[in-house]
Enzyme design. Structure first.
Site, short mmCIF file in Angstrom:
data_model
loop_
_atom_site.label_atom_id
_atom_site.label_comp_id
_atom_site.label_asym_id
_atom_site.label_seq_id
_atom_site.Cartn_x
_atom_site.Cartn_y
_atom_site.Cartn_z
N ASP A 35 -3.68 11.27 -6.75
CA ASP A 35 -3.61 10.25 -5.71
C ASP A 35 -2.20 9.72 -5.51
O ASP A 35 -1.84 9.30 -4.41
CB ASP A 35 -4.55 9.10 -6.10
N CYS A 45 0.83 -1.20 0.00
CA CYS A 45 0.00 0.00 0.00
C CYS A 45 0.87 1.26 0.00
O CYS A 45 1.72 1.44 0.87
CB CYS A 45 -0.93 0.01 1.21
#
Length: 419
Positions: free
Chosen positions: A281, A26
């Protein structure tokens, strides 16, 4: 009322990087360091309402789309999302409609969540990396425990309640070696829409400049080619695969939907839990923090010179090697975050995945171009829908009473025709 001059999609992160899992790859968990002063990682109600108002006011289209991301947005609890819907309805102008989407790992979903998502018309993106062994390689809890069973339970609940669900599969160094097993797993799940997200983790000190978890570029190209051929043989007209849709868009003269393949970027910024606006993002850092919606309206940030410059830099920095490429229009150099290597001539800014993308786009382009040309001749249309249903691998149109090419055994008119 000032509106944006172009379509946009905001990744709203009302819980910032907060997540109930600890997935090893992640890239967003580490963003907690940006907000390490002890503040709550939860967008307060007054800011949530301000964001919703500004988003609605800036939106061009009759349908106003919201995208709720994280972290893991469901950690906020169902009441928080009931509040979101309440605020949206309160401020929605007459004659316009809302489209809500949420990206989730699925592990916290239950009957109550799915009833809400179904009744409010939410679309759901579910993160799932394939069968148990492949998924649990990196998608684990903060204690390193597997999560596949919980994610599949969430998926089954979504299907049971009729919630539209797109699968987002991260392709890494392990599952990329098993393309057919991976793809057939999703087919057996009756997935209707599938996105492959190649894992590229920059690691300058490592050989090749990326982590060992990262997908090898050539292997990713081979993976896509294998899956494409399998899809053509069994699932065309029945399952949509995002990158195949994007490849078809070019052959049919359409614009790319996926930002990484557009000539410029900057149309999908981030709003953090405290109102901070970031260009993208993948660029949530202080260099790309352009302001805060408490101080500057969302539309001004979207239209700002800084955001425009960020988007245009993608095209401006394209190496000559890419500009001369035969499949340039299919990828436009890919995502700027992955431009980590040099061209054969030594120019910087080549996408790490270039070899893989070139192999795949070269592989599929002849079929898609022939299919698009055939469709135009038969229909008289200047443009065609992406990968039209009813065509076989050989480009022969399926008759209404012929067996459906999806393999269901039913007639085409009673199966995939019109989908």
């Amino acid at each position: 009322m000032v509106k944006s001059s172009r379509d946009f999609q905001v990744f709203a992160k009302p819980t910032g990087p907060l997540c109930n899992l600890g997935c090893l790859y992640c890239y967003y968990l580490g963003k907690e360091h940006l907000y390490s002063n002890g503040e709550s990682l939860r967008m307060p109600d007054d800011l949530l309402e301000r964001y919703i108002i500004q988003h609605i006011e800036a939106s061009l289209n009759q349908a106003i789309r919201f995208s709720w991301h994280g972290g893991e947005p469901t950690v906020l609890g169902l009441d928080y999302f009931r509040r979101i819907v309440e605020l949206q309805r309160r401020h929605l102008p007459s004659g316009r409609r809302l489209i809500n989407g949420i990206q989730t790992n699925g592990t916290l979903l239950n009957e109550e969540w799915c009833l809400f998502l179904a009744s409010e018309g939410f679309g759901v993106g579910l993160s799932l990396d394939g069968p148990e062994e492949m998924h649990d390689r990196y998608r684990v809890t903060k204690k390193g425990e597997p999560t596949h069973r919980q994610a599949m339970r969430g998926y089954d609940l979504l299907r049971r309640h009729g919630v539209p669900c797109d699968i987002l599969c991260v392709v890494h160094e392990q599952n990329v070696r098993h393309p057919l097993e991976l793809y057939r797993f999703f087919r057996q799940m009756h997935a209707s829409y599938l996105s492959f997200l190649p894992l590229v983790e920059p690691q300058p000190e490592a050989e090749g400049g990326v982590s060992e978890r990262s997908v090898p570029a050539e292997a990713f190209g081979a993976f896509l080619c294998t899956v494409f051929d399998e899809w053509l043989s069994h699932d065309i007209g029945r399952m949509k695969v995002q990158i195949f849709e994007e490849a078809a868009a070019t052959a049919f003269g359409r614009q790319h939907e996926l930002c990484i393949f557009r000539p410029t970027c900057g149309d999908i910024p981030v709003i953090e839990h405290n109102g901070d606006f970031f260009s993208c993002d993948h660029f949530v850092d202080m260099e790309h923090r352009l302001g805060n919606i408490r101080e500057t309206p969302l539309v001004e940030l979207l239209e700002s010179n800084a955001q425009r410059a960020f988007g245009n830099a993608k095209r401006a920095a394209l190496p000559l090697y890419c500009r001369k490429c035969a499949v340039l229009n299919m990828c436009h150099g890919g995502c700027p975050k992955d431009r980590l290597i040099t061209t054969p001539e030594g120019e910087t800014g080549l996408n790490y995945l270039c070899a893989g993308y070139r192999r795949f786009f070269t592989h599929c382009l002849p079929f898609l171009t022939e299919l698009a040309d055939l469709w135009r001749r038969q229909s008289g249309e200047r443009q065609a829908p992406a990968v039209p249903a009813g065509y076989t691998r050989d480009g022969v149109k399926t008759g209404r009473n012929d067996p459906c090419p999806c393999g269901s055994g039913r007639k085409y008119k009673k199966c995939c025709l019109g989908r």
